[in-house]
Design a protein around this motif. Structure first.
Motif, short mmCIF file in Angstrom:
data_model
loop_
_atom_site.label_atom_id
_atom_site.label_comp_id
_atom_site.label_asym_id
_atom_site.label_seq_id
_atom_site.Cartn_x
_atom_site.Cartn_y
_atom_site.Cartn_z
N THR A 1 0.85 -1.19 0.00
CA THR A 1 0.00 0.00 0.00
C THR A 1 0.88 1.24 0.00
O THR A 1 1.83 1.34 0.78
N LEU A 2 0.57 2.16 -0.91
CA LEU A 2 1.34 3.39 -1.04
C LEU A 2 0.45 4.60 -0.76
O LEU A 2 -0.71 4.62 -1.16
N PRO A 3 1.00 5.61 -0.08
CA PRO A 3 0.26 6.87 0.03
C PRO A 3 0.25 7.56 -1.33
O PRO A 3 1.14 7.35 -2.16
N VAL A 4 -0.75 8.40 -1.58
CA VAL A 4 -0.80 9.07 -2.88
C VAL A 4 0.34 10.07 -3.03
O VAL A 4 0.87 10.26 -4.11
N SER A 5 0.71 10.71 -1.91
CA SER A 5 1.93 11.54 -1.85
C SER A 5 2.03 12.59 -2.94
O SER A 5 3.03 12.65 -3.67
N ALA A 6 0.99 13.39 -3.11
CA ALA A 6 1.09 14.50 -4.07
C ALA A 6 2.16 15.48 -3.61
O ALA A 6 2.30 15.75 -2.42
#
Length: 380
Positions: free
Chosen positions: A370-375
């Motif tokens: 699972t990855l954060p969207v991290s804009a």
């Protein structure tokens, strides 16, 4: 308690809080129970007599606290350097330079030749003043030895894996140079294709070694760009089909809509490649890839992206699950360096994500990251 009592010599020196005001087992007035410290702690007063010898120091030195308390430090803790010189005479903390503030950590020897990591702090009432306290910390060398063994294993493993392709490259190129005219064009092409494939293998091994180094040192850089994770998985599947895998062996399910994902596309490709290769090589039946929106692993974000890769093979034994992401884990089938999943975990965590392993509904292995969207901040 294994620390001294308030009646130990030096415990009532000027400037120390009275015994009644100190925590139990705190003869040196440290404000905590020294037995709770993970490292060995030895404290000597201005006369050089031991006033504190905690439980960890007992364990590391095999010296009982009651035998050490009140003794001169050089007698209670007779240390030598690796050249056999007596450490306290060599450093002379009480009679040496008054500008010294301590000794950096180094390997010293206890009686019997056992190594221990020792550092010291000189406590003075004023700069260049007389020594009031000598605080010595002790650590066992086993953790360092484990790290050194791990590094040695890494070097040996990579060296072994490099030897095979380099031997092949050397053999084919030497043969071609010596006997070029004797081979047909098809034979030359086959040899050169083998050399090319082995060169690619060497390149991958070197890239793995560099990744390991960056992960271990915390220097793995993540260059975030917009990533279409569904399309990335699709490209990997197409490559497997082009290489001869049946198309119906793969099932890709992408939940829509997905949040915009900012990640390092090359490193995400590396993660997907490794997980799919494991499923194809070690698993059986259909390889299912689910891409879904999910809760972000970061507290300051609501949404993340999750990718689950599962197969229908025998799966991973329960007792091995906690070792899957460690170095050199290869499962039941040998081959490879065993570094791939360790690198995968490092890449995912460098993105601020998480990765888990479990049992798939079809009884095979299931990897989920699972990855954060991290804009980027300028888009927030």
């Amino acid at each position: 308690m294994s620390v001294g009592t308030s009646s130990a010599p030096g415990a009532q020196d000027a400037g120390m809080p009275p015994a009644a005001s100190r925590p139990p087992g705190d003869p040196a007035g440290l404000g905590i129970d020294p037995d709770q410290l993970p490292d060995g702690l030895v404290v000597a007063d201005e006369q050089g007599r031991v006033i504190c010898f905690n439980a960890a120091a007992e364990r590391i030195t095999a010296v009982r606290a009651r035998d050490a308390l009140g003794q001169r430090l050089e007698k209670a803790l007779p240390l030598e350097d690796l050249e056999g010189r007596r450490w306290w005479q060599l450093t002379d903390p009480y009679g040496g330079l008054a500008i010294r503030v301590g000794q950096p950590e180094r390997n010293l020897l206890l009686p019997g030749g056992r190594e221990v990591l020792v550092s010291a702090r000189y406590v003075r009432t004023r700069p260049t003043g007389p020594l009031r306290r000598l605080v010595v910390t002790l650590r066992d060398t086993e953790a360092r030895r484990r790290t050194e063994r791990s590094h040695a294993e890494l070097i040996a493993t990579v060296a072994h894996e490099l030897r095979s392709p380099l031997t092949s490259v050397k053999g084919f190129t030497a043969t071609l140079l010596a006997k070029w005219e004797r081979f047909t064009d098809d034979q030359k092409r086959l040899m050169l294709e083998t050399v090319d494939a082995d060169a690619d293998r060497v390149t991958r091994l070197i890239a793995e070694l560099l990744d390991i180094s960056r992960i271990d040192s915390g220097r793995l850089e993540v260059r975030r760009q917009p990533v279409d994770i569904g399309a990335a998985v699709g490209r990997h599947i197409q490559a497997y089909v082009a290489a001869g895998q049946p198309a119906d062996r793969f099932l890709l399910r992408v939940q829509q809509p997905l949040p915009d994902l900012w990640a390092d596309p090359d490193k995400i490709d590396q993660v997907l490649s490794n997980l799919l290769e494991n499923a194809v090589r070690h698993g059986e039946g259909t390889v299912t890839i689910d891409v879904t929106a999910t809760a972000s692993p970061r507290e300051d974000e609501d949404t993340g992206t999750s990718v689950t890769v599962s197969d229908e093979g025998p799966g991973i034994p329960e007792e091995s699950m906690n070792r899957v992401f460690t170095r050199f884990w290869r499962g039941s089938k040998r081959g490879g360096t065993g570094l791939g999943l360790y690198i995968v975990k490092g890449i995912v965590e460098a993105h601020g994500g998480t990765i888990t392993v479990g049992r798939a509904p079809g009884a095979g292995a299931e990897f989920r990251f699972t990855l954060p969207v991290s804009a980027p901040a300028y888009l927030a």
